[in-house]
Design a protein around this motif. Structure first.
Motif, PDB file in Angstrom:
ATOM      1  N   PHE A  21       1.434  -5.886  -2.195  1.00 54.13           N
ATOM      2  CA  PHE A  21       2.679  -5.706  -2.453  1.00 54.13           C
ATOM      3  C   PHE A  21       2.958  -4.538  -3.440  1.00 54.13           C
ATOM      4  CE2 PHE A  21       6.089  -6.576  -5.495  1.00 54.13           C
ATOM      5  CZ  PHE A  21       7.193  -6.870  -4.832  1.00 54.13           C
ATOM      6  N   ASP A  22       3.941  -3.845  -3.306  1.00 52.58           N
ATOM      7  CA  ASP A  22       4.440  -2.809  -4.470  1.00 52.58           C
ATOM      8  C   ASP A  22       5.796  -2.616  -4.619  1.00 52.58           C
ATOM      9  OD1 ASP A  22       3.489  -0.941  -6.260  1.00 52.58           O
ATOM     10  OD2 ASP A  22       3.429   0.800  -4.737  1.00 52.58           O
ATOM     11  N   ALA A  23       6.144  -2.109  -5.585  1.00 55.29           N
ATOM     12  CA  ALA A  23       7.534  -1.733  -5.925  1.00 55.29           C
ATOM     13  C   ALA A  23       7.645  -0.287  -6.734  1.00 55.29           C
ATOM     14  CB  ALA A  23       8.310  -2.984  -6.778  1.00 55.29           C
ATOM     15  N   HIS A  24       8.708   0.425  -6.490  1.00 60.66           N
ATOM     16  CA  HIS A  24       8.912   1.712  -7.216  1.00 60.66           C
ATOM     17  C   HIS A  24      10.406   1.468  -7.502  1.00 60.66           C
ATOM     18  CE1 HIS A  24       4.895   3.844  -7.212  1.00 60.66           C
ATOM     19  NE2 HIS A  24       4.599   3.052  -6.327  1.00 60.66           N
ATOM     20  N   ARG A  25      10.736   2.177  -8.835  1.00 64.63           N
ATOM     21  CA  ARG A  25      12.032   2.347  -9.319  1.00 64.63           C
ATOM     22  C   ARG A  25      12.401   3.549  -8.843  1.00 64.63           C
ATOM     23  NH1 ARG A  25      13.768   0.342 -14.011  1.00 64.63           N
ATOM     24  NH2 ARG A  25      11.961  -0.506 -14.602  1.00 64.63           N
ATOM     25  N   ILE A  77       3.047   2.701   1.925  1.00 65.31           N
ATOM     26  CA  ILE A  77       1.693   2.860   2.136  1.00 65.31           C
ATOM     27  C   ILE A  77       0.953   2.307   1.237  1.00 65.31           C
ATOM     28  CG2 ILE A  77       0.163   4.692   1.948  1.00 65.31           C
ATOM     29  CD1 ILE A  77       1.666   6.463   3.647  1.00 65.31           C
ATOM     30  N   HIS A  78       1.618   2.517  -0.343  1.00 62.39           N
ATOM     31  CA  HIS A  78       0.631   1.693  -1.398  1.00 62.39           C
ATOM     32  C   HIS A  78       0.457   0.069  -0.974  1.00 62.39           C
ATOM     33  CE1 HIS A  78       2.269   4.828  -4.436  1.00 62.39           C
ATOM     34  NE2 HIS A  78       1.562   5.320  -3.421  1.00 62.39           N
ATOM     35  N   ALA A  79       1.492  -0.712  -0.331  1.00 63.61           N
ATOM     36  CA  ALA A  79       1.314  -1.962   0.041  1.00 63.61           C
ATOM     37  C   ALA A  79       0.395  -2.124   1.200  1.00 63.61           C
ATOM     38  CB  ALA A  79       2.617  -2.521   0.392  1.00 63.61           C
TER      39      ALA A  79
HETATM   40 MG    MG Z   1       2.675   1.992  -5.887  1.00 67.16          MG
END
Ligand code: MG
Length: 383
Positions: free
Chosen positions: A233-237, A267-269
Motif C-alpha cells: 500500500f502507498d499514498a502520495h500527496r 509502482i511503490h505498492a
Molecule cells: Mg511511495
C-alpha cells in the motif's frame, strides 16, 4: 568492504546434455540454466558485479538468457576452460578488484550462503573452494579391482572457487598452456594456500540428461510448488506540477505528486507487494528516502530491483494486481501503457499484470483530491 566480482564460465559447448544448443542455455523449469546461475551472484549483497565468459558464437543465446540482469559485458573464452578463465581474469585488470569468485555456469543451485562462506574464507588466506567430503569408497581397477583407495581426507571439488584477485591472475598467467583441471589446481601450483569450504550435494554440475532431469525435479517438486503472496500500500500527496507518474506512465495533470523519487505510487505498492511475498521487508529498507541517490529516481529502478530480489530468492512472479485510488486523473486511457511497462520491467507476460482504478466516492483524502493511493497484491512461486 572488499571489492568482489563473480566470473561465471559459460564458454563450453556442453553437448553431453543432449540438447541442440549448449547446455548452459537450455531451459530449466522455465528459465535458461545460465540465468539461474548468474542471478544467484548478481543478486548477492557481497558481490559487486558479474562477468560471464562465453563462446562468441553464443552471443544471441547469451543476450536472451540474461535479458534484464545488470552484468558486465561478456568476454570471449578460449580453447580450454583454463584459457577461458584466464581471459576472464585478464579482462578485469582495470576493475581494482580484491576478490574474484570463479563459478561453473552449469551449477545453478549455488546458494547465497555458500557464496558468503567461500568469500569469508578469503579473510584467512588467498584461496577457498566449495567442496564435498567423499562418502563413497574409491576403487582403482579396469574391470577388476586392483586397489581400494582410503577416502579419508578426500574431497570432491566444486565451484565457487574464490581467490585474491592479484594472486590468482598471476598464477593463471604462470600456468598458461598447461592443462590443469580447476582453478584451485592453478593456485596450488603457485603455492597458494586454498581452504576447503563445505559445499553441498545440491550444488552439482548439470552435465548429462539425467542431471537435467534431477535439476528439473528439484525445481518443480516440493518447494517449487509453494505459492507466496505479498501486499503493498502507498499514498502520495498532490503538489505543484504538470504531470504524475502512475505505473510507469507519464500522465499530464494540473498537479504533480510529492515524493523523494518520482512518486509513482502504483509502482511503490507493487514493489512492497513483491518484497512482502519473499519476506524482504519494504521499499524503504532497500531505497531509504534519506538517500540522495533516489532523489527524483525513476521508480522502475525500484521495480527492477524487486524483480531481481525475487529471482535471487529462487522465485518466479506469478502475477501482480494493483488498484489506483483517485478521483483524477483518469486512469483508463493509460491502462494499456501501464501494463506494458510493468510487464516489461518484471519480465512477465502482460496477462500476468492487472491495473485497476477506483474512486472513493469523494470520501477521504483521495475523494477530496489531496493525493493518490494504491494497493497491490503479488504472488510468487518459490522454486
Ligand atoms: Mg511511495
Amino acid at each position: 568492504m572488499p571489492k568482489s566480482v563473480a566470473l561465471v564460465v559459460a564458454a563450453g559447448r556442453g553437448h553431453r546434455a543432449g540438447g541442440e544448443i549448449p547446455k548452459q542455455y537450455m531451459t530449466l523449469a522455465g528459465r535458461p540454466l545460465l540465468r539461474r546461475t548468474v542471478a544467484a551472484f548478481a543478486g548477492h549483497g557481497e558481490i559487486d558485479t558479474v562477468r560471464v565468459v562465453i563462446n562468441p558464437d553464443d552471443r544471441a543465446l547469451y543476450d536472451a538468457a540474461v535479458a534484464g540482469l545488470t552484468l558486465l559485458e561478456p568476454v570471449a573464452g578460449g580453447a580450454e576452460r583454463q584459457d577461458s578463465v584466464r581471459n576472464g581474469l585478464e579482462s578485469l585488470v582495470e576493475h581494482g578488484l580484491d576478490n574474484v569468485l570463479i563459478h561453473d555456469a552449469a551449477r545453478p543451485f549455488v546458494t547465497a550462503d555458500l557464496i558468503s562462506r567461500t568469500l569469508a574464507a578469503l579473510d584467512h588466506g588467498p584461496g577457498a573452494i566449495a567442496a564435498v567430503p567423499l562418502s563413497d569408497t574409491l576403487k582403482r581397477g579396469d574391470g577388476m579391482i586392483t586397489e581400494t583407495i582410503p577416502r579419508d581426507g578426500l574431497w570432491r571439488a566444486q565451484t565457487p572457487q574464490a581467490f585474491h584477485y592479484d594472486a590468482i591472475l598471476a598464477a593463471h598467467r604462470d600456468a598458461a598452456g598447461l592443462s590443469l583441471t580447476d582453478d584451485a589446481a592453478v593456485a596450488e601450483r603457485a603455492g597458494l594456500a586454498v581452504t576447503l569450504v563445505p559445499g553441498g550435494e545440491d550444488n552439482f554440475k548439470v552435465t548429462t540428461p539425467e542431471d537435467f532431469e534431477r535439476a528439473q525435479r528439484m525445481l518443480t517438486e516440493g518447494a517449487a510448488t509453494e505459492a507466496r503472496v505479498g501486499t503493498g500500500f502507498d499514498a502520495h500527496r498532490f503538489g505543484a506540477g504538470d504531470h504524475v507518474m502512475l505505473c510507469g506512465a507519464r500522465i499530464a495533470h494540473d498537479r504533480g505528486l510529492v515524493g523523494h523519487s518520482d512518486a509513482d505510487v502504483g509502482i511503490h505498492a507493487i514493489v512492497d507487494a513483491l518484497l512482502g511475498a519473499i519476506g524482504a521487508g519494504d521499499i524503504g529498507d532497500h531505497f531509504p528516502p534519506a538517500d540522495p541517490r533516489w532523489a527524483g529516481a525513476d521508480s522502475t529502478v525500484f521495480l527492477a530491483h524487486a524483480r531481481d530480489l525475487v529471482e535471487r530468492a529462487g522465485g518466479v512472479i506469478g502475477n501482480v494486481d494493483v488498484t489506483l485510488i483517485c478521483e483524477r486523473p483518469r486512469v483508463g486511457p493509460h491502462r494499456a501503457a501501464m501494463i506494458a511497462c510493468l510487464a516489461e520491467v518484471l519480465a512477465i507476460a502482460p496477462d500476468r499484470v492487472n491495473v485497476k482504478a477506483t474512486t472513493t466516492e469523494r470520501l477521504g483524502f483521495t475523494g477530496r483530491g489531496e493525493g493518490i493511493a494504491a494497493q497491490a497484491v503479488a504472488t510468487v512461486r518459490i522454486g
